[in-house]
Design a protein around this motif. Structure first.
Motif, short mmCIF file in Angstrom:
data_model
loop_
_atom_site.label_atom_id
_atom_site.label_comp_id
_atom_site.label_asym_id
_atom_site.label_seq_id
_atom_site.Cartn_x
_atom_site.Cartn_y
_atom_site.Cartn_z
N UNK A 78 0.86 -1.17 0.00
CA UNK A 78 0.00 0.00 0.00
C UNK A 78 0.89 1.23 0.00
N UNK A 79 0.60 2.16 -0.88
CA UNK A 79 1.44 3.34 -1.02
C UNK A 79 0.65 4.62 -0.75
N UNK A 80 1.38 5.63 -0.38
CA UNK A 80 0.79 6.95 -0.15
C UNK A 80 1.60 7.95 -0.96
N UNK A 81 0.99 8.47 -2.02
CA UNK A 81 1.62 9.49 -2.84
C UNK A 81 1.30 10.84 -2.23
N UNK A 82 2.34 11.58 -1.89
CA UNK A 82 2.16 12.86 -1.22
C UNK A 82 2.66 13.98 -2.12
N UNK A 83 1.76 14.87 -2.50
CA UNK A 83 2.08 15.98 -3.37
C UNK A 83 1.86 17.30 -2.65
N UNK A 84 2.42 18.35 -3.20
CA UNK A 84 2.25 19.70 -2.63
C UNK A 84 2.55 19.69 -1.13
N UNK A 85 3.66 19.10 -0.79
CA UNK A 85 4.00 18.93 0.62
C UNK A 85 4.28 20.26 1.30
N UNK A 86 3.90 20.30 2.56
CA UNK A 86 4.05 21.49 3.39
C UNK A 86 4.92 21.15 4.61
N UNK A 87 5.55 22.13 5.20
CA UNK A 87 6.35 21.85 6.42
C UNK A 87 5.55 21.15 7.50
N UNK A 88 4.26 21.44 7.58
CA UNK A 88 3.43 20.81 8.61
C UNK A 88 3.14 19.34 8.33
N UNK A 89 3.55 18.85 7.17
CA UNK A 89 3.45 17.42 6.87
C UNK A 89 4.63 16.64 7.45
N UNK A 90 5.61 17.34 7.98
CA UNK A 90 6.76 16.68 8.57
C UNK A 90 6.33 15.81 9.75
N UNK A 91 6.70 14.54 9.69
CA UNK A 91 6.29 13.59 10.72
C UNK A 91 6.88 12.22 10.41
N UNK A 92 6.76 11.35 11.36
CA UNK A 92 7.00 9.92 11.10
C UNK A 92 5.68 9.33 10.64
N UNK A 93 5.72 8.68 9.50
CA UNK A 93 4.52 8.09 8.91
C UNK A 93 4.49 6.59 9.19
N UNK A 94 3.35 6.14 9.70
CA UNK A 94 3.16 4.74 10.06
C UNK A 94 2.02 4.15 9.24
#
Length: 125
Positions: A78-94
């Motif tokens: 399962x994948x998560x494509x992340x576009x238009x990333x913002x600084x507030x998207x900074x995190x550990x993704x689980x």
């Protein structure tokens, strides 16, 4: 059952990144698989889910329109494509998996039986 998250890294604001969750010991179309994230000093929050069988996706308001979740049953991924990333998207993704989660419980971390180890996504401003 094991979930292995990968693909994190450093990206600039406005950039894109794809994180993936490789599953073993389960079939990805019979489990609902979700992504959560946890930023430093904050609680873990729901990001996106893809429901078992139907494959219907659902997103948190904060990522809707920017992120896309998908699955490859043949590769148990399962994948998560992340576009238009913002600084507030900074995190550990689980990534997390459950056979019993429903729409009303998809955002609750306690609804999931299996968790991956997390992959760090850093968005620089």
């Amino acid at each position: 059952v094991q979930l292995q998250a990968s693909g994190g890294g450093l990206v600039q604001t406005g950039g894109s990144l794809r994180v993936s969750c490789a599953a073993s010991g389960l079939t990805t179309n019979t489990y609902t698989i979700s992504w959560f994230r946890q930023a430093p000093g904050k609680e873990r929050e729901f990001v996106a889910t893809i429901f078992r069988n139907s494959g219907r996706p659902s997103y948190s308001d904060s990522v809707k329109g920017r992120f896309a979740i998908s699955r490859d049953n043949a590769r148990s991924m399962v994948s998560l494509q992340m576009n238009s990333l913002k600084p507030e998207d900074t995190a550990v993704y689980y990534c997390a998996a459950s056979r019993t989660v429903i729409m009303s419980t998809m955002s609750l971390s306690g609804s999931y039986h299996y968790w991956g180890q997390g992959t760090l996504v850093t968005v620089s401003s």
